[in-house]
Design a protein around this motif. Sequence first.
Motif, mmCIF file in Angstrom:
data_model
loop_
_atom_site.group_PDB
_atom_site.id
_atom_site.type_symbol
_atom_site.label_atom_id
_atom_site.label_comp_id
_atom_site.label_asym_id
_atom_site.label_seq_id
_atom_site.Cartn_x
_atom_site.Cartn_y
_atom_site.Cartn_z
ATOM 1 N N THR A 1 12.997 14.792 7.039
ATOM 2 C CA THR A 1 12.675 13.921 5.899
ATOM 3 C C THR A 1 12.620 12.466 6.336
ATOM 4 N N SER A 2 13.581 12.035 7.141
ATOM 5 C CA SER A 2 13.615 10.650 7.620
ATOM 6 C C SER A 2 12.362 10.324 8.413
ATOM 7 N N ASN A 3 11.948 11.241 9.289
ATOM 8 C CA ASN A 3 10.730 11.037 10.066
ATOM 9 C C ASN A 3 9.501 10.961 9.172
ATOM 10 N N ALA A 4 9.497 11.772 8.108
ATOM 11 C CA ALA A 4 8.371 11.761 7.180
ATOM 12 C C ALA A 4 8.262 10.410 6.473
ATOM 13 N N VAL A 5 9.402 9.845 6.087
ATOM 14 C CA VAL A 5 9.390 8.519 5.461
ATOM 15 C C VAL A 5 8.840 7.486 6.437
ATOM 16 N N LEU A 6 9.290 7.553 7.690
ATOM 17 C CA LEU A 6 8.824 6.597 8.692
ATOM 18 C C LEU A 6 7.319 6.744 8.916
ATOM 19 N N THR A 7 6.837 7.977 8.969
ATOM 20 C CA THR A 7 5.399 8.219 9.116
ATOM 21 C C THR A 7 4.627 7.622 7.952
ATOM 22 N N ALA A 8 5.146 7.811 6.747
ATOM 23 C CA ALA A 8 4.493 7.284 5.553
ATOM 24 C C ALA A 8 4.477 5.763 5.564
ATOM 25 N N SER B 1 8.240 19.151 1.208
ATOM 26 C CA SER B 1 7.341 18.479 0.273
ATOM 27 C C SER B 1 6.618 17.335 0.964
ATOM 28 N N GLN B 2 5.597 16.834 0.282
ATOM 29 C CA GLN B 2 4.909 15.626 0.730
ATOM 30 C C GLN B 2 5.686 14.436 0.187
ATOM 31 N N ILE B 3 6.033 13.515 1.053
ATOM 32 C CA ILE B 3 6.801 12.343 0.647
ATOM 33 C C ILE B 3 5.865 11.155 0.516
ATOM 34 N N ALA C 1 0.851 -1.189 0.000
ATOM 35 C CA ALA C 1 0.000 0.000 0.000
ATOM 36 C C ALA C 1 0.881 1.231 0.000
ATOM 37 N N GLY C 2 0.284 2.354 -0.293
ATOM 38 C CA GLY C 2 0.999 3.615 -0.266
ATOM 39 C C GLY C 2 0.756 4.357 1.030
ATOM 40 N N GLY C 3 1.674 5.272 1.337
ATOM 41 C CA GLY C 3 1.539 6.125 2.503
ATOM 42 C C GLY C 3 2.232 7.441 2.228
ATOM 43 N N SER C 4 1.962 8.441 3.046
ATOM 44 C CA SER C 4 2.587 9.745 2.839
ATOM 45 C C SER C 4 2.900 10.415 4.167
ATOM 46 N N GLY C 5 3.881 11.305 4.137
ATOM 47 C CA GLY C 5 4.270 12.069 5.309
ATOM 48 C C GLY C 5 4.821 13.404 4.869
ATOM 49 N N ARG D 1 16.980 0.438 1.405
ATOM 50 C CA ARG D 1 17.340 -0.960 1.696
ATOM 51 C C ARG D 1 17.259 -1.270 3.186
ATOM 52 N N GLN D 2 17.360 -0.258 4.031
ATOM 53 C CA GLN D 2 17.310 -0.478 5.476
ATOM 54 C C GLN D 2 16.010 -1.154 5.927
ATOM 55 N N PHE D 3 14.943 -0.955 5.168
ATOM 56 C CA PHE D 3 13.634 -1.459 5.572
ATOM 57 C C PHE D 3 13.436 -2.944 5.256
ATOM 58 N N GLN D 4 14.298 -3.510 4.446
ATOM 59 C CA GLN D 4 14.130 -4.915 4.072
ATOM 60 C C GLN D 4 14.219 -5.831 5.287
ATOM 61 N N ASN D 5 13.249 -6.748 5.383
ATOM 62 C CA ASN D 5 13.198 -7.736 6.469
ATOM 63 C C ASN D 5 13.169 -7.094 7.856
ATOM 64 N N LEU D 6 12.604 -5.912 7.934
ATOM 65 C CA LEU D 6 12.501 -5.202 9.209
ATOM 66 C C LEU D 6 11.194 -5.578 9.898
ATOM 67 N N LEU D 7 11.289 -6.038 11.150
ATOM 68 C CA LEU D 7 10.091 -6.331 11.923
ATOM 69 C C LEU D 7 9.261 -5.065 12.088
ATOM 70 N N LEU D 8 7.939 -5.205 12.030
ATOM 71 C CA LEU D 8 7.090 -4.035 12.162
ATOM 72 C C LEU D 8 7.300 -3.353 13.509
ATOM 73 N N GLY D 9 7.643 -4.130 14.516
ATOM 74 C CA GLY D 9 7.904 -3.560 15.834
ATOM 75 C C GLY D 9 9.182 -2.745 15.905
ATOM 76 N N LYS D 10 9.992 -2.804 14.859
ATOM 77 C CA LYS D 10 11.245 -2.053 14.821
ATOM 78 C C LYS D 10 11.157 -0.818 13.926
ATOM 79 N N LEU D 11 9.943 -0.377 13.658
ATOM 80 C CA LEU D 11 9.768 0.823 12.837
ATOM 81 C C LEU D 11 10.037 2.060 13.685
ATOM 82 N N GLU D 12 11.291 2.238 14.024
ATOM 83 C CA GLU D 12 11.744 3.372 14.803
ATOM 84 C C GLU D 12 12.946 4.000 14.095
ATOM 85 N N LEU D 13 13.259 5.220 14.479
ATOM 86 C CA LEU D 13 14.352 5.943 13.845
ATOM 87 C C LEU D 13 15.463 6.209 14.854
#
Length: 222
Positions: free
Chosen positions: A189-196, A103-105, A94-98, A149-161
């Motif tokens: 910008t990094s936080n916006a990606v994580l939010t998205a 800009s909107q990412i 799915a898509g997301g934005s932040g 690439r950092q997001f590959q195989n990342l547990l959802l519980g580890k969605l932190e910055l």
Amino acid sequence: MSDAVRLPLVLGLISLMSSAGLSVTYVLTRDEIRRQEQLQRDQGLAKVFGVELKGEGAERPWRQLPAPAGKGNEAGPAVYEAKDPTTGRLAYAAGGSGRGYGSQIEVIVAVDDAVVKHPETAKIKAVKVVSQADTPGFGSKSQAPEFERQFQNLLLGKLELKRNAPYRDPSKPKDAESEVAAITGATITSNAVLTAVRQAVARIREQAGQAVEIVPFDLPED
């Protein structure tokens, strides 16, 4: 014909021709914008699903999930389902934005099928930043392969910055439980990606569970 009559007629004709030209331009531009948006979405889906994207008009190796029960057309952005070409298991995207620095990412995120029944063990398959216009040389690095690439195989519980840290390397066992490292000089910008990414995951969790429980579906074999 007097000037008092001629001048309004000429101005009216010019105005009419200008309006007609703008209308034609709008229609042509609108259709091209839609085509480009769809192509951008399809390229992002192909990337995160790990499948080949064939030419425009060709059948896509994914399908859009039905809206959650009771929501109809109010379901919001689409969620997609595809078969993992490596494991044969289903994956969801799915898509997301932040809001970034300037800009909107926009991102597209794919997760494995554990998100449906066991979200605590679910992992992100891939993240693709499909649109951003943040500061060149800083926020623009959100589209760099090494950041995504950092997001590959990342547990959802580890969605932190985490800040001031090297990028997570999913191929290294020591980074398996690590969080995503922020872009140096582009924390907003990094936080916006994580939010998205979190937004996209929430959409997947909502719609994928509904689809499995209410509308069973088997993707055709390749």
